[in-house]
Write a protein that holds these residues in place. Structure first.
Motif, PDB file in Angstrom:
ATOM      1  N   MET A   1      21.521   7.224  49.111  1.00 57.58           N
ATOM      2  CA  MET A   1      21.587   6.750  50.496  1.00 57.58           C
ATOM      3  C   MET A   1      20.884   7.693  51.461  1.00 57.58           C
ATOM      4  N   ILE A   2      20.867   8.967  51.144  1.00 58.12           N
ATOM      5  CA  ILE A   2      20.201   9.918  52.038  1.00 58.12           C
ATOM      6  C   ILE A   2      18.716   9.603  52.118  1.00 58.12           C
ATOM      7  N   GLU A   3      18.093   9.384  50.973  1.00 62.98           N
ATOM      8  CA  GLU A   3      16.669   9.060  50.965  1.00 62.98           C
ATOM      9  C   GLU A   3      16.408   7.686  51.575  1.00 62.98           C
ATOM     10  N   ILE A   4      17.300   6.726  51.356  1.00 64.48           N
ATOM     11  CA  ILE A   4      17.153   5.405  51.970  1.00 64.48           C
ATOM     12  C   ILE A   4      17.180   5.525  53.490  1.00 64.48           C
ATOM     13  N   LEU A   5      18.146   6.269  54.020  1.00 66.82           N
ATOM     14  CA  LEU A   5      18.253   6.446  55.467  1.00 66.82           C
ATOM     15  C   LEU A   5      17.028   7.163  56.023  1.00 66.82           C
ATOM     16  N   ARG A   6      16.555   8.160  55.296  1.00 66.05           N
ATOM     17  CA  ARG A   6      15.378   8.900  55.751  1.00 66.05           C
ATOM     18  C   ARG A   6      14.156   7.982  55.815  1.00 66.05           C
ATOM     19  N   LYS A   7      13.955   7.177  54.777  1.00 66.63           N
ATOM     20  CA  LYS A   7      12.800   6.285  54.762  1.00 66.63           C
ATOM     21  C   LYS A   7      12.913   5.195  55.815  1.00 66.63           C
ATOM     22  N   GLN A   8      14.123   4.688  56.027  1.00 67.89           N
ATOM     23  CA  GLN A   8      14.310   3.676  57.068  1.00 67.89           C
ATOM     24  C   GLN A   8      13.986   4.245  58.442  1.00 67.89           C
ATOM     25  N   TYR A   9      14.437   5.464  58.684  1.00 66.63           N
ATOM     26  CA  TYR A   9      14.155   6.099  59.970  1.00 66.63           C
ATOM     27  C   TYR A   9      12.661   6.325  60.140  1.00 66.63           C
ATOM     28  N   GLU A  10      12.015   6.850  59.116  1.00 66.41           N
ATOM     29  CA  GLU A  10      10.584   7.161  59.213  1.00 66.41           C
ATOM     30  C   GLU A  10       9.719   5.916  59.280  1.00 66.41           C
ATOM     31  N   SER A  11      10.269   4.764  58.890  1.00 70.78           N
ATOM     32  CA  SER A  11       9.503   3.512  58.965  1.00 70.78           C
ATOM     33  C   SER A  11       9.529   2.894  60.355  1.00 70.78           C
ATOM     34  N   ILE A  12      10.354   3.419  61.258  1.00 65.18           N
ATOM     35  CA  ILE A  12      10.406   2.901  62.630  1.00 65.18           C
ATOM     36  C   ILE A  12       9.118   3.277  63.344  1.00 65.18           C
ATOM     37  N   PRO A  13       8.400   2.318  63.905  1.00 64.90           N
ATOM     38  CA  PRO A  13       7.121   2.635  64.552  1.00 64.90           C
ATOM     39  C   PRO A  13       7.330   3.533  65.773  1.00 64.90           C
ATOM     40  N   PRO A  14       6.586   4.635  65.873  1.00 64.57           N
ATOM     41  CA  PRO A  14       6.675   5.464  67.069  1.00 64.57           C
ATOM     42  C   PRO A  14       5.972   4.799  68.263  1.00 64.57           C
ATOM     43  N   GLU A  15       6.372   5.182  69.444  1.00 65.22           N
ATOM     44  CA  GLU A  15       5.804   4.635  70.687  1.00 65.22           C
ATOM     45  C   GLU A  15       4.824   5.646  71.280  1.00 65.22           C
ATOM     46  N   GLN A  16       3.703   5.158  71.778  1.00 63.92           N
ATOM     47  CA  GLN A  16       2.716   6.022  72.403  1.00 63.92           C
ATOM     48  C   GLN A  16       3.279   6.568  73.718  1.00 63.92           C
ATOM     49  N   ILE A  17       3.076   7.869  73.926  1.00 68.21           N
ATOM     50  CA  ILE A  17       3.578   8.475  75.171  1.00 68.21           C
ATOM     51  C   ILE A  17       2.861   7.871  76.374  1.00 68.21           C
TER      52      ILE A  17
ATOM     53  N   ILE B   1       9.966  18.791  86.697  1.00 70.21           N
ATOM     54  CA  ILE B   1       9.800  18.505  85.268  1.00 70.21           C
ATOM     55  C   ILE B   1       9.070  19.657  84.590  1.00 70.21           C
ATOM     56  N   LEU B   2       9.788  20.325  83.690  1.00 69.41           N
ATOM     57  CA  LEU B   2       9.206  21.394  82.885  1.00 69.41           C
ATOM     58  C   LEU B   2       8.951  20.846  81.489  1.00 69.41           C
ATOM     59  N   VAL B   3       7.708  20.958  81.013  1.00 66.33           N
ATOM     60  CA  VAL B   3       7.351  20.502  79.668  1.00 66.33           C
ATOM     61  C   VAL B   3       6.932  21.709  78.840  1.00 66.33           C
ATOM     62  N   THR B   4       7.639  21.911  77.731  1.00 65.15           N
ATOM     63  CA  THR B   4       7.297  22.982  76.797  1.00 65.15           C
ATOM     64  C   THR B   4       7.094  22.358  75.421  1.00 65.15           C
ATOM     65  N   SER B   5       6.398  23.063  74.561  1.00 66.16           N
ATOM     66  CA  SER B   5       6.148  22.515  73.227  1.00 66.16           C
ATOM     67  C   SER B   5       6.143  23.626  72.193  1.00 66.16           C
TER      68      SER B   5
ATOM     69  N   ARG C   1       6.156  10.652  81.654  1.00 70.98           N
ATOM     70  CA  ARG C   1       5.236  10.346  80.559  1.00 70.98           C
ATOM     71  C   ARG C   1       3.854  10.934  80.825  1.00 70.98           C
ATOM     72  N   ARG C   2       3.389  10.832  82.045  1.00 70.29           N
ATOM     73  CA  ARG C   2       2.074  11.390  82.376  1.00 70.29           C
ATOM     74  C   ARG C   2       2.066  12.907  82.174  1.00 70.29           C
ATOM     75  N   LEU C   3       3.139  13.550  82.593  1.00 64.95           N
ATOM     76  CA  LEU C   3       3.209  14.999  82.452  1.00 64.95           C
ATOM     77  C   LEU C   3       3.259  15.418  80.985  1.00 64.95           C
ATOM     78  N   VAL C   4       4.002  14.680  80.174  1.00 64.61           N
ATOM     79  CA  VAL C   4       4.078  15.004  78.745  1.00 64.61           C
ATOM     80  C   VAL C   4       2.724  14.776  78.081  1.00 64.61           C
ATOM     81  N   ARG C   5       2.069  13.646  78.407  1.00 64.77           N
ATOM     82  CA  ARG C   5       0.739  13.368  77.850  1.00 64.77           C
ATOM     83  C   ARG C   5      -0.227  14.497  78.154  1.00 64.77           C
ATOM     84  N   ASP C   6      -0.233  14.935  79.406  1.00 72.27           N
ATOM     85  CA  ASP C   6      -1.160  15.992  79.812  1.00 72.27           C
ATOM     86  C   ASP C   6      -0.817  17.317  79.136  1.00 72.27           C
TER      87      ASP C   6
END
Length: 260
Positions: free
Chosen positions: A244-260, A101-105, A63-68
């Protein structure tokens, strides 16, 4: 591109291409540096590192390496964490390992992406449960599908049982239920998160090419793009605007992301 928090050298990278032994996870980093399903990505790295290198991975260090590496995230990006040993020799993959650990973006694609057209192919990835770097077979199948006029490839057994897309999971919609194939697949983070949000509406069944006309719609899922409609597999087609495709997409996008 950083190895253990510093610029990686060509000599260190060479092992990835010449030996090709390691594992990785790719995550979509949203503005502000948060990742939807971060805990699942870290759990995957731990699990796969034990499988590939027989080593317990320090995910706090990851996590530290990804943050940096990603710094201030003003636009969504895809960060890939690759775990490999630059000193590994082709003849001694079982030697005591010291994984690095190799981090690329890269810039994340704008979502939602357009529908996918899939060609079926008889193929199975080596050790499907591990997100390893051995991608030649899957990329070869994808290339063949694209040369035939499709966007991507979906894998089946010799008996036509469907498993997964080259770098995504595939889900089938029928009568309000989401169905994942009962097959040896990589359990994707997006797949797992969607399953957690829907609970009893999620089923796991064997799905064959002969069953395709039973479904109302089809989706592809992965961490970089979330939920994406599938327009067809071979000559079987579906509506890409099923509710259902849009319902699934919105449900997924409503999941709170976690801080790295």
């Amino acid at each position: 591109m950083e190895l253990n928090g510093r610029p990686v050298t060509p000599q260190e990278l060479a092992v990835l291409g010449l030996v090709g032994y390691g594992h990785f996870t790719s995550m979509r980093v949203e503005r502000g540096g948060a990742v939807r399903g971060l805990s699942l990505h870290l759990a995957r790295l731990i699990r796969d590192c034990r499988e590939v290198f027989a080593i317990d991975l320090d995910t706090d260090h990851v996590r530290r390496l990804v943050r940096d590496a990603v710094g201030e995230v003003s636009e969504p990006m895809v960060a890939r964490v690759t775990v490999f040993d630059p000193r590994l020799e082709l003849g001694r993959p079982g030697a005591a390992a010291d994984p690095q650990i190799l981090v690329t973006s890269r810039k994340a694609p704008a979502t939602p992406l357009g529908p996918l057209s899939l060609q079926s192919a008889v193929y199975a990835r080596d050790l499907p449960r591990v997100k390893h770097i051995g991608l030649f077979g899957a990329m070869h199948q994808r290339a063949a599908a694209q040369r035939a006029g499709f966007d991507d490839v979906v894998f089946t057994t010799a008996e036509s049982a469907i498993s997964e897309i080259a770098t995504s999971n595939i889900g089938f919609i029928r009568d309000g239920h989401l169905i994942w194939p009962h097959a040896d697949v990589l359990p994707g983070t997006t797949m797992q998160l969607i399953s957690q949000t829907r609970d009893e509406d999620v089923l796991v069944e064997k799905v064959t090419l002969a069953d395709l006309d039973q479904f109302d719609a089809v989706i592809a899922t992965n961490a970089a793009v979330g939920v994406r409609a599938v327009s067809n597999i071979d000559d079987t087609t579906w509506s890409t605007e099923h509710e259902m495709i849009e319902i699934l997409r919105k449900q997924y996008e409503s999941i709170p992301p976690e801080q790295i």
